[in-house]
Design a protein around this motif. Sequence first.
Motif, PDB file in Angstrom:
ATOM      1  N   LYS A 178       0.868  -1.182   0.000  1.00  0.00           N
ATOM      2  CA  LYS A 178       0.000   0.000   0.000  1.00  0.00           C
ATOM      3  C   LYS A 178       0.907   1.235   0.000  1.00  0.00           C
ATOM      4  O   LYS A 178       1.874   1.311   0.759  1.00  0.00           O
ATOM      5  CB  LYS A 178      -0.873  -0.022   1.264  1.00  0.00           C
ATOM      6  N   ILE A 179       0.602   2.184  -0.856  1.00  0.00           N
ATOM      7  CA  ILE A 179       1.410   3.402  -0.978  1.00  0.00           C
ATOM      8  C   ILE A 179       1.138   4.309   0.226  1.00  0.00           C
ATOM      9  O   ILE A 179      -0.018   4.564   0.581  1.00  0.00           O
ATOM     10  CB  ILE A 179       1.063   4.141  -2.286  1.00  0.00           C
ATOM     11  N   ASP A 180       2.212   4.798   0.841  1.00  0.00           N
ATOM     12  CA  ASP A 180       2.083   5.783   1.907  1.00  0.00           C
ATOM     13  C   ASP A 180       2.003   7.171   1.250  1.00  0.00           C
ATOM     14  O   ASP A 180       3.016   7.751   0.858  1.00  0.00           O
ATOM     15  CB  ASP A 180       3.289   5.698   2.853  1.00  0.00           C
TER      16      ASP A 180
ATOM     17  N   LEU B  50       4.766  10.073   0.124  1.00  0.00           N
ATOM     18  CA  LEU B  50       4.899  10.332  -1.310  1.00  0.00           C
ATOM     19  C   LEU B  50       4.794  11.825  -1.602  1.00  0.00           C
ATOM     20  O   LEU B  50       5.574  12.376  -2.401  1.00  0.00           O
ATOM     21  CB  LEU B  50       3.833   9.555  -2.086  1.00  0.00           C
ATOM     22  N   GLU B  51       3.844  12.507  -0.948  1.00  0.00           N
ATOM     23  CA  GLU B  51       3.693  13.951  -1.173  1.00  0.00           C
ATOM     24  C   GLU B  51       4.919  14.714  -0.671  1.00  0.00           C
ATOM     25  O   GLU B  51       5.363  15.675  -1.298  1.00  0.00           O
ATOM     26  CB  GLU B  51       2.414  14.475  -0.498  1.00  0.00           C
ATOM     27  N   ARG B  52       5.468  14.243   0.443  1.00  0.00           N
ATOM     28  CA  ARG B  52       6.669  14.899   0.971  1.00  0.00           C
ATOM     29  C   ARG B  52       7.842  14.699   0.004  1.00  0.00           C
ATOM     30  O   ARG B  52       8.627  15.613  -0.256  1.00  0.00           O
ATOM     31  CB  ARG B  52       6.982  14.336   2.362  1.00  0.00           C
ATOM     32  N   PHE B  53       7.955  13.480  -0.530  1.00  0.00           N
ATOM     33  CA  PHE B  53       8.981  13.176  -1.537  1.00  0.00           C
ATOM     34  C   PHE B  53       8.853  14.124  -2.734  1.00  0.00           C
ATOM     35  O   PHE B  53       9.856  14.605  -3.279  1.00  0.00           O
ATOM     36  CB  PHE B  53       8.830  11.720  -1.993  1.00  0.00           C
ATOM     37  N   SER B  54       7.618  14.416  -3.138  1.00  0.00           N
ATOM     38  CA  SER B  54       7.367  15.246  -4.327  1.00  0.00           C
ATOM     39  C   SER B  54       7.866  16.676  -4.156  1.00  0.00           C
ATOM     40  O   SER B  54       7.975  17.422  -5.138  1.00  0.00           O
ATOM     41  CB  SER B  54       5.867  15.279  -4.640  1.00  0.00           C
TER      42      SER B  54
ATOM     43  N   LEU C 183       8.285   1.555   7.175  1.00  0.00           N
ATOM     44  CA  LEU C 183       7.193   0.876   6.468  1.00  0.00           C
ATOM     45  C   LEU C 183       7.489  -0.616   6.378  1.00  0.00           C
ATOM     46  O   LEU C 183       8.632  -1.042   6.497  1.00  0.00           O
ATOM     47  CB  LEU C 183       7.033   1.452   5.050  1.00  0.00           C
ATOM     48  N   SER C 184       6.451  -1.398   6.148  1.00  0.00           N
ATOM     49  CA  SER C 184       6.659  -2.829   5.922  1.00  0.00           C
ATOM     50  C   SER C 184       7.403  -3.027   4.607  1.00  0.00           C
ATOM     51  O   SER C 184       7.504  -2.100   3.790  1.00  0.00           O
ATOM     52  CB  SER C 184       5.316  -3.555   5.864  1.00  0.00           C
TER      53      SER C 184
ATOM     54  N   THR D 114       8.334   2.660  -5.441  1.00  0.00           N
ATOM     55  CA  THR D 114       8.020   2.456  -6.865  1.00  0.00           C
ATOM     56  C   THR D 114       7.168   3.607  -7.379  1.00  0.00           C
ATOM     57  O   THR D 114       7.417   4.165  -8.457  1.00  0.00           O
ATOM     58  CB  THR D 114       7.312   1.109  -7.058  1.00  0.00           C
ATOM     59  N   ARG D 115       6.158   3.980  -6.580  1.00  0.00           N
ATOM     60  CA  ARG D 115       5.295   5.097  -7.003  1.00  0.00           C
ATOM     61  C   ARG D 115       6.099   6.402  -7.041  1.00  0.00           C
ATOM     62  O   ARG D 115       5.840   7.273  -7.873  1.00  0.00           O
ATOM     63  CB  ARG D 115       4.105   5.216  -6.040  1.00  0.00           C
ATOM     64  N   ALA D 116       7.094   6.529  -6.158  1.00  0.00           N
ATOM     65  CA  ALA D 116       7.910   7.740  -6.140  1.00  0.00           C
ATOM     66  C   ALA D 116       8.712   7.886  -7.433  1.00  0.00           C
ATOM     67  O   ALA D 116       8.841   8.994  -7.975  1.00  0.00           O
ATOM     68  CB  ALA D 116       8.844   7.713  -4.938  1.00  0.00           C
TER      69      ALA D 116
END
Length: 360
Positions: free
Chosen positions: A218-220, A224-228, A254-255, A264-266
């Motif tokens: 599951k995407i955190d 992810l927004e902080r990474f962006s 994270l697990s 991956t989404r990042a």
Amino acid sequence: MQGKALRALGLMSGTSVDGVDVALIETGGEGVASFGPSLTVAYDDEVRRLIRGVFGAEQASAETAAAERAVTEAHAAAVRLWADRYAIPLASIDVVGFHGQTISHRPERRFTWQIGDGASLARTLGVRVVNDLRSADVAAGGQGAPLVPIYHAALVRTLPRPLAVLNIGGVANVTWVGEGDSLLAFDTGPGNGPIDDWCARRAGQRFDRNGSLAAAGKIDRTRLERFSEHRYFSQKPPKSLDRGDFTDSWAEGLSVVDGAATLTRATARAIALAARRFPHQVTQWIVCGGGARNPTLVQAIAAETRSEVVVASDLGWDGDALEAQAFAYLAVRSLRGLPLTFPGTTGAPRPMTGGRLHVP
């Protein structure tokens, strides 16, 4: 005008440190006359350990010398294996394009280092070798990366423009190709590097095979927004990255599967943010490199960019060999004094040739 086509062998080892890609093409340095066979030869664990041990080095030492010897010997062995497998005599090869192994890339300080002894490789193989293909660009104030865009432009001559060719290795880079072969190229952000590191540290495997860990997680979204908001994404191209500029550390806590999913989404998010820099929106994205073998990542890129995404093999390209082919192509361009890099691809002050020739 394009000169006589040469048989050029390209060698590539990327920042993922998987091994050596070997690929043959025939080219005069502009179009590609034909594509020959290719082969990937994995590094053994000891070579991988020696290379990883000198990542970030900026001065010669016993460790960098040992890593350079190991890299050069591994490339020579890979070429011999390729020649044996396809029964192609090395005497029939006109030139070898030898990228070497990047261990440090700091263009803001006009410094880049690809280990690999071109003179030794030329002696061992008995073939002319062109290496050190980034240094001239970096010394002139360019980013020294990416180098592959001019080859991408040669490959997409018959396809509708504008389009984007996305190469995902340890770092991901994109080439935007517009009308009249206008080029814009830069590193988008992390590629497989952080995902591979996460899998190695947390799952005991070298990479996320078929994206199966990410697919199960599951995407955190908060992370992810902080990474962006990373400062790299607000910089204008041309720009380039070192393998270590983006790590997996921000997924800590994270697990295993949720970390893989988020990282991956990042990578996909960084690619979508890169698209904001294009002069015009693209009709399609063509994905090559190791990332093209990760369907979870490819799906994430389609979702983040809201665009048509195809993998290189869908077009009949050998996506695994593409970078090696590019260094064969660049070696011929270097021999002919043709430019390898451009203001729109590396920020070089003018179109620049480069490379160092070693004659056996």
